[in-house]
Motif scaffolding. Sequence first.
Motif, PDB file in Angstrom:
ATOM      1  N   ILE A  82       1.367  -1.364  -0.011  1.00 20.92           N
ATOM      2  CA  ILE A  82      -0.162  -0.132   0.386  1.00 20.92           C
ATOM      3  C   ILE A  82       1.109   1.714   0.166  1.00 20.92           C
ATOM      4  N   GLY A  83       0.401   2.412  -0.260  1.00 18.13           N
ATOM      5  CA  GLY A  83       0.958   3.311  -0.441  1.00 18.13           C
ATOM      6  C   GLY A  83       0.124   4.446   0.489  1.00 18.13           C
ATOM      7  N   THR A  84       1.006   5.465   0.997  1.00 15.42           N
ATOM      8  CA  THR A  84      -0.072   6.139   2.125  1.00 15.42           C
ATOM      9  C   THR A  84       1.109   7.408   2.220  1.00 15.42           C
ATOM     10  N   LYS A  85      -0.092   8.158   3.270  1.00 14.08           N
ATOM     11  CA  LYS A  85       0.317  10.034   3.200  1.00 14.08           C
ATOM     12  C   LYS A  85      -0.400   9.901   4.124  1.00 14.08           C
ATOM     13  N   ILE A  86       0.751  10.800   5.962  1.00 17.46           N
ATOM     14  CA  ILE A  86      -0.371  10.463   6.891  1.00 17.46           C
ATOM     15  C   ILE A  86       0.413  11.953   7.638  1.00 17.46           C
ATOM     16  N   GLU A  87      -0.370  12.727   8.428  1.00 23.15           N
ATOM     17  CA  GLU A  87       0.500  13.811   9.039  1.00 23.15           C
ATOM     18  C   GLU A  87       1.199  13.666   9.791  1.00 23.15           C
ATOM     19  N   GLN A  88       2.766  14.644  10.091  1.00 19.44           N
ATOM     20  CA  GLN A  88       3.217  14.826  10.786  1.00 19.44           C
ATOM     21  C   GLN A  88       2.852  14.134  12.067  1.00 19.44           C
ATOM     22  N   THR A  89       3.468  12.858  12.717  1.00 16.98           N
ATOM     23  CA  THR A  89       3.243  12.999  14.220  1.00 16.98           C
ATOM     24  C   THR A  89       3.609  13.859  15.481  1.00 16.98           C
ATOM     25  N   ASN A  90       3.431  13.764  16.705  1.00 11.92           N
ATOM     26  CA  ASN A  90       4.072  14.518  17.658  1.00 11.92           C
ATOM     27  C   ASN A  90       5.782  13.365  17.801  1.00 11.92           C
ATOM     28  N   ALA A  91       6.111  12.179  17.314  1.00 11.98           N
ATOM     29  CA  ALA A  91       7.214  11.525  17.459  1.00 11.98           C
ATOM     30  C   ALA A  91       8.003  12.353  16.224  1.00 11.98           C
ATOM     31  N   MET A  92       7.703  11.819  15.327  1.00 13.15           N
ATOM     32  CA  MET A  92       8.328  12.881  13.918  1.00 13.15           C
ATOM     33  C   MET A  92       9.104  13.550  13.860  1.00 13.15           C
ATOM     34  N   ARG A  93       8.098  14.739  14.646  1.00 14.04           N
ATOM     35  CA  ARG A  93       8.531  16.375  14.478  1.00 14.04           C
ATOM     36  C   ARG A  93       9.309  16.256  15.311  1.00 14.04           C
ATOM     37  N   SER A  94       9.788  15.703  16.923  1.00 14.10           N
ATOM     38  CA  SER A  94      10.594  15.689  17.853  1.00 14.10           C
ATOM     39  C   SER A  94      11.762  15.106  17.251  1.00 14.10           C
ATOM     40  N   ILE A  95      11.516  14.377  16.510  1.00 10.23           N
ATOM     41  CA  ILE A  95      13.368  13.766  15.908  1.00 10.23           C
ATOM     42  C   ILE A  95      13.896  14.401  14.888  1.00 10.23           C
ATOM     43  N   GLN A  96      12.939  15.156  13.927  1.00  4.22           N
ATOM     44  CA  GLN A  96      13.030  15.791  12.650  1.00  4.22           C
ATOM     45  C   GLN A  96      13.929  17.452  13.032  1.00  4.22           C
ATOM     46  N   ARG A  97      13.023  17.759  14.470  1.00  6.29           N
ATOM     47  CA  ARG A  97      13.868  18.889  15.475  1.00  6.29           C
ATOM     48  C   ARG A  97      15.122  18.634  15.473  1.00  6.29           C
ATOM     49  N   ASN A  98      15.351  17.620  16.519  1.00  9.43           N
ATOM     50  CA  ASN A  98      16.773  17.364  17.165  1.00  9.43           C
ATOM     51  C   ASN A  98      17.239  17.059  15.936  1.00  9.43           C
ATOM     52  N   GLY A  99      17.498  17.296  14.705  1.00  8.63           N
ATOM     53  CA  GLY A  99      18.464  16.736  14.173  1.00  8.63           C
ATOM     54  C   GLY A  99      18.601  14.788  13.829  1.00  8.63           C
ATOM     55  N   GLY A 100      17.606  14.340  14.239  1.00  8.13           N
ATOM     56  CA  GLY A 100      17.373  13.031  14.396  1.00  8.13           C
ATOM     57  C   GLY A 100      16.768  12.122  12.940  1.00  8.13           C
ATOM     58  N   TYR A 101      17.461  10.995  12.460  1.00  6.91           N
ATOM     59  CA  TYR A 101      17.191  10.519  10.827  1.00  6.91           C
ATOM     60  C   TYR A 101      16.989   9.414  10.945  1.00  6.91           C
ATOM     61  N   ILE A 102      15.437   8.502  10.335  1.00  5.62           N
ATOM     62  CA  ILE A 102      15.363   7.297  10.189  1.00  5.62           C
ATOM     63  C   ILE A 102      16.723   6.432   9.807  1.00  5.62           C
ATOM     64  N   THR A 103      17.344   5.096  10.616  1.00  6.05           N
ATOM     65  CA  THR A 103      17.801   4.614   9.682  1.00  6.05           C
ATOM     66  C   THR A 103      17.686   3.311   9.267  1.00  6.05           C
ATOM     67  N   GLY A 104      16.429   3.326   9.707  1.00  2.00           N
ATOM     68  CA  GLY A 104      15.931   1.695   8.891  1.00  2.00           C
ATOM     69  C   GLY A 104      14.324   1.500   8.727  1.00  2.00           C
ATOM     70  N   PRO A 105      14.237   0.428   8.359  1.00  3.86           N
ATOM     71  CA  PRO A 105      12.471   0.446   8.150  1.00  3.86           C
ATOM     72  C   PRO A 105      11.866  -0.009   9.495  1.00  3.86           C
ATOM     73  N   PHE A 106      10.722   0.457   9.536  1.00  4.11           N
ATOM     74  CA  PHE A 106      10.172   0.142  10.912  1.00  4.11           C
ATOM     75  C   PHE A 106       8.477  -0.072  10.720  1.00  4.11           C
TER      76      PHE A 106
END
Length: 238
Positions: A82-106
């Motif tokens: 499937i393909g999806t598009k979701i609103e940015q979650t609070n956790a995504m925002r916290s990771i991105q705001r503090n210089g974090g990045y995804i390193t593998g599939p979830f």
Amino acid sequence: MIDLDIDMRQYDCPFIDTTDDVDIAFSAVQWQLDTDAEKLETRLIARADSRETLDDGLRVLREHPNMTDCYIISKRDGVAQIGTKIEQTNAMRSIQRNGGYITGPFQIENGRERWHVGFDADEDEDCALAELEQHNDYRVKDRDQFGPSTLFDLLENSESAMQMLEGCRSLTETERKTFEAASQRGYYETPRGTTLDQLADHFNVSKTAVSMNLRRTERKVLQAALGALERMDERESL
């Protein structure tokens, strides 16, 4: 690089909420975070025990208030891409705001999600985790810190690692459980901590059956290991 393996429950994630209501699981294949629009676009594999449960889970997912778009790319029995598009979650925002990045599939199942997140500095990691704690329930399952040489080695030998992974995946459930029990009970130690007769009693099968399962497992794992070593030798020779 600091790499975290995080077990998390977000309270505003459509996938987590869906797996709470329906016996369905999701594994991310590709993802792209649009920070300007604050949306996450993903390609996922959805898996359920039956086509009916799968359809029910996808319906619940589409109806979630934080789901912007959800469409089926392909579907067969209880599995769909499937393909999806979701609103940015609070956790995504916290990771991105503090210089974090995804390193593998979830992966998402049973109301929880497994994240692999990277940071370049301890300070960024501390700030992100402090923010996550305010609005999410999470546990750091594992933490690794890699230097440049280790990262280079991992990237250079990714094909060898995949070959070993595929060898493990080729094991049947019976082979895997027999191999795990033999290893945990000391069958491969010197002196041996258990015997084929004891393993046969444990699984309530014949000694011959245990021996055959172990031999098949050893052959598959050994072939995968030898293939991985050959790839490493070829790369080193280059």
